[in-house]
Design a protein around this motif. Structure first.
Motif: not given
Ligand code: SAH
Length: 213
Positions: A84-89, A103-106, A131-135, A202-207
């Protein structure tokens, strides 16, 4: 409140919470959070709050970033994976304290923005991917440290499998609006120790990868 006051308050709150590692406090003080805010929110960068960013996501609360970073017990030699890179902060904070950060971001939109901020700040030890960070990132593992900046609904077994012996994984775990921040340690004998640190939101991990990705 001025930016300096905001910074000082956050560092004080972290000290009160038992975060004494000078390198963590220094990273929080020196990474300019205003660079990671979305348009219109720059002036609020040093409020100790999670704030909205593009794609309906949030930049994490600096106090929680400090707590989670300290919980990773970084020495500067680690290979870290962030989900979850998000803003990258949070990525930028980690880049100051670890050898290399993956770092992975969807959302591709968020990833591009984060990459350009890391470039501006000349943070060169960050590798990122949409990519999907859940993996996780099996090709690059195992990792010495793994951090989720989105909430895993249940124990993140796929990612625990990518942790090196002696490694630490920190993640908000839970399916509701409030989750438990958990720290897992993989002992050298292969057993996981689990410890609850605090309640977080936190916001949820989404698939899967998002539609813009
Ligand atoms: N560390 C960030 C926090 C961003 S919020 C910061 O400091 O700004 C959490 C991020 O996790 C969001 O950007 C969201 O898109 C991302 N996310 C959610 N599920 C994901 C998944 N399966 N793979 C990768 N990223 C994911």
């Amino acid at each position: 409140m001025s930016q300096d006051d905001g910074r000082a308050r956050i560092v004080l709150a972290l000290r009160k919470a038992g975060v004494t590692d000078p390198s963590v406090l220094n990273a929080i003080e020196t990474i300019p959070r205003e660079v990671f805010m979305s348009a219109g929110f720059e002036g609020r960068a040093w409020e100790d709050a999670a704030l909205p960013i593009e794609c309906g996501q949030t930049i994490s609360q600096p106090y929680v970033v400090g707590i989670m970073t300290a919980a990773l017990e970084l020495t500067g030699r680690e290979k870290v994976l962030e989900i979850g890179t998000g803003s990258g902060y949070q990525t930028a904070i980690l880049s100051k304290l670890a050898r290399r950060v993956f770092t992975l971001e969807r959302y591709r939109t968020l990833l591009r923005l984060a990459q350009s901020r890391h470039e501006v700040l000349k943070l060169t030890n960050i590798v990122s991917k949409c990519s999907d960070g859940g993996l996780g990132w099996p090709d690059q593992g195992p990792f010495d440290r793994i951090i989720f900046t989105c909430a895993a609904p249940v124990r993140p077994d796929a990612l625990l499998a990518q942790l090196a012996p002696g490694g630490i994984l920190v993640a908000p775990v839970g399916a509701g609006a409030v989750q438990e921040l958990l720290r897992y340690r993989l002992r050298e004998d292969g057993v996981f120790e689990e410890e609850a640190l605090m309640d977080v939101r936190f916001v949820p991990l989404l698939p899967g990868v998002a539609r813009d990705g």
